[in-house]
Design an enzyme around this catalytic site. Structure first.
Site, PDB file in Angstrom:
ATOM      1  N   HIS A 149     -41.710 -57.406  29.332  1.00  0.00           N
ATOM      2  CA  HIS A 149     -43.172 -57.297  29.378  1.00  0.00           C
ATOM      3  C   HIS A 149     -43.832 -58.462  28.638  1.00  0.00           C
ATOM      4  O   HIS A 149     -44.059 -58.410  27.436  1.00  0.00           O
ATOM      5  CB  HIS A 149     -43.592 -55.973  28.737  1.00  0.00           C
ATOM      6  CG  HIS A 149     -45.018 -55.610  28.963  1.00  0.00           C
ATOM      7  ND1 HIS A 149     -45.479 -54.324  28.799  1.00  0.00           N
ATOM      8  CD2 HIS A 149     -46.106 -56.330  29.329  1.00  0.00           C
ATOM      9  CE1 HIS A 149     -46.773 -54.266  29.060  1.00  0.00           C
ATOM     10  NE2 HIS A 149     -47.174 -55.497  29.373  1.00  0.00           N
TER      11      HIS A 149
ATOM     12  N   HIS B 188     -46.899 -61.849  29.106  1.00  0.00           N
ATOM     13  CA  HIS B 188     -47.995 -62.488  29.844  1.00  0.00           C
ATOM     14  C   HIS B 188     -47.986 -63.970  29.482  1.00  0.00           C
ATOM     15  O   HIS B 188     -48.454 -64.355  28.415  1.00  0.00           O
ATOM     16  CB  HIS B 188     -49.352 -61.877  29.453  1.00  0.00           C
ATOM     17  CG  HIS B 188     -49.471 -60.413  29.740  1.00  0.00           C
ATOM     18  ND1 HIS B 188     -50.067 -59.929  30.879  1.00  0.00           N
ATOM     19  CD2 HIS B 188     -49.081 -59.329  29.015  1.00  0.00           C
ATOM     20  CE1 HIS B 188     -50.045 -58.598  30.851  1.00  0.00           C
ATOM     21  NE2 HIS B 188     -49.451 -58.210  29.734  1.00  0.00           N
ATOM     22  N   PHE B 189     -47.430 -64.804  30.366  1.00  0.00           N
ATOM     23  CA  PHE B 189     -47.313 -66.228  30.078  1.00  0.00           C
ATOM     24  C   PHE B 189     -48.503 -67.040  30.597  1.00  0.00           C
ATOM     25  O   PHE B 189     -48.546 -68.257  30.446  1.00  0.00           O
ATOM     26  CB  PHE B 189     -46.003 -66.770  30.648  1.00  0.00           C
ATOM     27  CG  PHE B 189     -44.798 -66.483  29.790  1.00  0.00           C
ATOM     28  CD1 PHE B 189     -44.892 -65.692  28.655  1.00  0.00           C
ATOM     29  CD2 PHE B 189     -43.563 -67.025  30.110  1.00  0.00           C
ATOM     30  CE1 PHE B 189     -43.774 -65.433  27.862  1.00  0.00           C
ATOM     31  CE2 PHE B 189     -42.435 -66.785  29.327  1.00  0.00           C
ATOM     32  CZ  PHE B 189     -42.543 -65.985  28.209  1.00  0.00           C
ATOM     33  N   ARG B 190     -49.459 -66.381  31.272  1.00  0.00           N
ATOM     34  CA  ARG B 190     -50.785 -66.940  31.590  1.00  0.00           C
ATOM     35  C   ARG B 190     -50.807 -68.008  32.678  1.00  0.00           C
ATOM     36  O   ARG B 190     -51.872 -68.583  32.938  1.00  0.00           O
ATOM     37  CB  ARG B 190     -51.444 -67.505  30.325  1.00  0.00           C
ATOM     38  CG  ARG B 190     -51.553 -66.548  29.151  1.00  0.00           C
ATOM     39  CD  ARG B 190     -52.302 -65.309  29.499  1.00  0.00           C
ATOM     40  NE  ARG B 190     -52.656 -64.504  28.324  1.00  0.00           N
ATOM     41  CZ  ARG B 190     -53.077 -63.248  28.373  1.00  0.00           C
ATOM     42  NH1 ARG B 190     -53.190 -62.646  29.552  1.00  0.00           N
ATOM     43  NH2 ARG B 190     -53.388 -62.592  27.286  1.00  0.00           N
TER      44      ARG B 190
ATOM     45  N   ASN C 252     -51.200 -60.315  36.054  1.00  0.00           N
ATOM     46  CA  ASN C 252     -52.638 -60.554  35.901  1.00  0.00           C
ATOM     47  C   ASN C 252     -52.921 -61.999  35.476  1.00  0.00           C
ATOM     48  O   ASN C 252     -53.428 -62.279  34.400  1.00  0.00           O
ATOM     49  CB  ASN C 252     -53.279 -59.547  34.940  1.00  0.00           C
ATOM     50  CG  ASN C 252     -52.563 -59.439  33.618  1.00  0.00           C
ATOM     51  OD1 ASN C 252     -51.388 -59.742  33.501  1.00  0.00           O
ATOM     52  ND2 ASN C 252     -53.281 -58.983  32.606  1.00  0.00           N
TER      53      ASN C 252
ATOM     54  N   HIS D  26     -45.764 -49.845  27.010  1.00  0.00           N
ATOM     55  CA  HIS D  26     -46.391 -49.779  25.678  1.00  0.00           C
ATOM     56  C   HIS D  26     -46.943 -48.405  25.294  1.00  0.00           C
ATOM     57  O   HIS D  26     -48.136 -48.216  25.095  1.00  0.00           O
ATOM     58  CB  HIS D  26     -47.473 -50.843  25.523  1.00  0.00           C
ATOM     59  CG  HIS D  26     -48.370 -51.065  26.697  1.00  0.00           C
ATOM     60  ND1 HIS D  26     -48.970 -50.058  27.404  1.00  0.00           N
ATOM     61  CD2 HIS D  26     -48.773 -52.233  27.278  1.00  0.00           C
ATOM     62  CE1 HIS D  26     -49.697 -50.572  28.375  1.00  0.00           C
ATOM     63  NE2 HIS D  26     -49.587 -51.894  28.319  1.00  0.00           N
TER      64      HIS D  26
ATOM     65  N   ASP E   1     -45.167 -57.144  25.093  1.00  0.00           N
ATOM     66  CA  ASP E   1     -46.492 -57.305  25.709  1.00  0.00           C
ATOM     67  C   ASP E   1     -47.139 -58.585  25.169  1.00  0.00           C
ATOM     68  O   ASP E   1     -48.340 -58.640  24.895  1.00  0.00           O
ATOM     69  CB  ASP E   1     -47.381 -56.093  25.449  1.00  0.00           C
ATOM     70  CG  ASP E   1     -48.645 -56.073  26.305  1.00  0.00           C
ATOM     71  OD1 ASP E   1     -48.747 -56.899  27.243  1.00  0.00           O
ATOM     72  OD2 ASP E   1     -49.536 -55.252  26.029  1.00  0.00           O
TER      73      ASP E   1
ATOM     74  N   HIS F  69     -53.972 -65.567  23.339  1.00  0.00           N
ATOM     75  CA  HIS F  69     -55.366 -65.982  23.527  1.00  0.00           C
ATOM     76  C   HIS F  69     -55.663 -67.076  22.510  1.00  0.00           C
ATOM     77  O   HIS F  69     -55.052 -67.124  21.431  1.00  0.00           O
ATOM     78  CB  HIS F  69     -56.340 -64.826  23.293  1.00  0.00           C
ATOM     79  CG  HIS F  69     -56.214 -63.696  24.250  1.00  0.00           C
ATOM     80  ND1 HIS F  69     -56.731 -63.742  25.519  1.00  0.00           N
ATOM     81  CD2 HIS F  69     -55.625 -62.477  24.126  1.00  0.00           C
ATOM     82  CE1 HIS F  69     -56.479 -62.592  26.145  1.00  0.00           C
ATOM     83  NE2 HIS F  69     -55.805 -61.820  25.322  1.00  0.00           N
TER      84      HIS F  69
END
Length: 443
Positions: free
Chosen positions: A61, A63-65, A95, A237, A306, A310
């Site tokens: 899980h 998020h490498f963007r 996403n 999560h 997760d 940012h």
């Protein structure tokens, strides 16, 4: 090239023992128990004296963007963070921009990773209200499953129509990983908080807005749908004590906990503010203790991160304005090793939760265990070596971590990915490219 890893303590499949591993090219050739040197010629010897030797971590899980949000992170920077943290394989979330909800977008992600990922990779396919007809066209051997957002999300990735949910659970044909938060409850809580505290309530109110009730009601619905359609459900999560009661022992329904929810509690908002703002919210000490207990009683099957970078400016503000998510990938293994030192779980159970179980639950081929014939994804960790997280050691593009200033007593010394040393002595081999993961899903 043939390499010998000797002198270390191997942690694998419920056992801890002195031993050595012979790596032949990309694969593990043999594992020898005891201090006897294997009778085989090698080109290089890795001295693991004083280290524990584990399978490479599989994070299900992240998020490498990339694509579309690369000011925060990209596959290059975050896979470097993975290598530095002993993570040799990851499953990235859909996403991005564009969202990974079409076959073309999925292929593009694989193409990017084939050029930029320094460890092994795969990508979840994202469900929407209307894209379930594509499920039958997916190459199931390439991906871990379907990602479903049953809570506030970006764009059209919030699936909020009951008929669409039924269709997804009935036709997925793959594990369904679900983000469970009830949007209506969250919206009501946010409206109430704004009326009491202004347009941007302080981050300490985040667990009141993204409440335990919002999590429970959404998870309850996901479990109900999975049982009705005999679908393979993996709840992402988990954050609350009450949700744990929904996780049974049938094997069809499993749950993930993140390092952040296992380590932090709502008391940490006063110290760390929006640095630990994430969705679902970090909740009470009692919830954290229940999650920690569930690591060893079987209700939690996987520990992941997760990981969600940012930029610092995007983390400014409160509940309404500050972005949710934090970068934890580089420090996930050492943080869990700290919980081992505290007696929360054993080293053997850590290997199950972070290596063996992700491989088994998602059908990852030839990874997640130290076995002859398996890929040589291996991490060496050294106990008793104090070091402090500073900004200069952070590999993630966002350039910060909630663990800055924290002193660890475990250190990732070396990471091998497919038999190649991708991290050693504080340096990532940025020329190395990992492999796409392959899956054999249960029928």
């Amino acid at each position: 090239m043939r390499r010998l890893i000797e002198g270390g303590t191997i942690v694998n499949e419920g056992r801890t023992f002195d031993g050595s591993i012979v790596v032949d090219g990309k694969d593990i050739l043999s594992i020898t128990e005891g201090r006897r040197r294997p009778e085989v010629s090698v080109d290089e010897t890795i001295d693991a004296s004083g280290c524990f030797v584990l399978p490479g971590i599989i994070d299900d899980h992240v998020h490498f963007r990339e694509p579309g949000l690369t000011e925060k992170a990209d596959i290059d920077s975050e896979s470097r963070a993975a290598a530095a943290g002993g993570v040799t394989s990851y499953f990235d979330m859909p996403n991005t921009v564009p969202q990974t909800t079409s076959l073309e977008a999925l292929d593009e992600k694989f193409s990017i990773a084939a050029r930029k990922s320094h460890v092994n990779y795969s990508f979840f396919f994202g469900a929407t209200n209307d894209n379930s007809p594509l499920f039958g066209r997916l190459d199931k051997s390439r991906i871990p499953g379907i990602k479903l957002f049953m809570g506030s999300s970006t764009g059209n990735m919030l699936v909020d129509r009951r008929e669409a949910l039924d269709r997804i659970f009935a036709t997925a044909g793959l594990p369904i990983m679900v983000h469970c938060e009830d949007t209506a409850i969250i919206n009501q809580n946010m409206a109430r908080a704004k009326a009491l505290y202004g347009d941007d309530p302080a981050v300490s109110h985040h667990p009141e807005i993204r409440s335990a009730e919002a999590c429970y009601e959404s998870t309850r619905l996901a479990v109900e749908l999975a049982r009705r359609h005999h679908a393979r459900l993996h709840v992402a999560h988990l954050t609350t004590e009450r949700e744990l009661d929904l996780i049974g022992d049938s094997g069809l329904i499993t749950a993930e906990a993140t390092v952040s929810h296992l380590y932090f509690s709502d008391r940490d908002y006063a110290r760390l503010g929006t640095r630990i703002k994430c969705n679902p919210a970090v909740k009470t000490e009692r919830d954290r203790e229940a999650l920690q207990q569930a690591l060893t009683d079987g209700r939690i099957s996987v520990v992941a991160t997760d990981h969600a970078p940012h930029l610092p400016a995007q983390k400014e503000g409160g509940c309404a304005r500050a972005a949710s998510g934090m970068p934890m990938l580089q420090f996930s293994l050492v943080t869990m090793l700290e919980l081992v030192d505290r007696g929360v779980l054993t080293l053997e159970r850590l290997a199950e939760l972070m290596c063996h179980n992700p491989a088994q639950l998602f059908g990852v081929e030839q990874r997640g265990f130290l076995r002859p014939g398996y890929r040589a994804d291996i991490v060496l960790v050294r106990p008793g070596r104090a070091w402090t997280v500073t900004r200069s050691c952070i590999e993630s593009r966002c350039g910060w971590s909630p663990m800055e200033g924290h002193t660890y007593l475990w250190q990732v010394e070396q990471t091998l990915c497919n038999g190649h040393t991708v991290y050693k002595g504080g340096q990532v081999d940025a020329d190395y490219i990992g492999e796409p993961l392959r899956f054999r899903h249960a029928q």
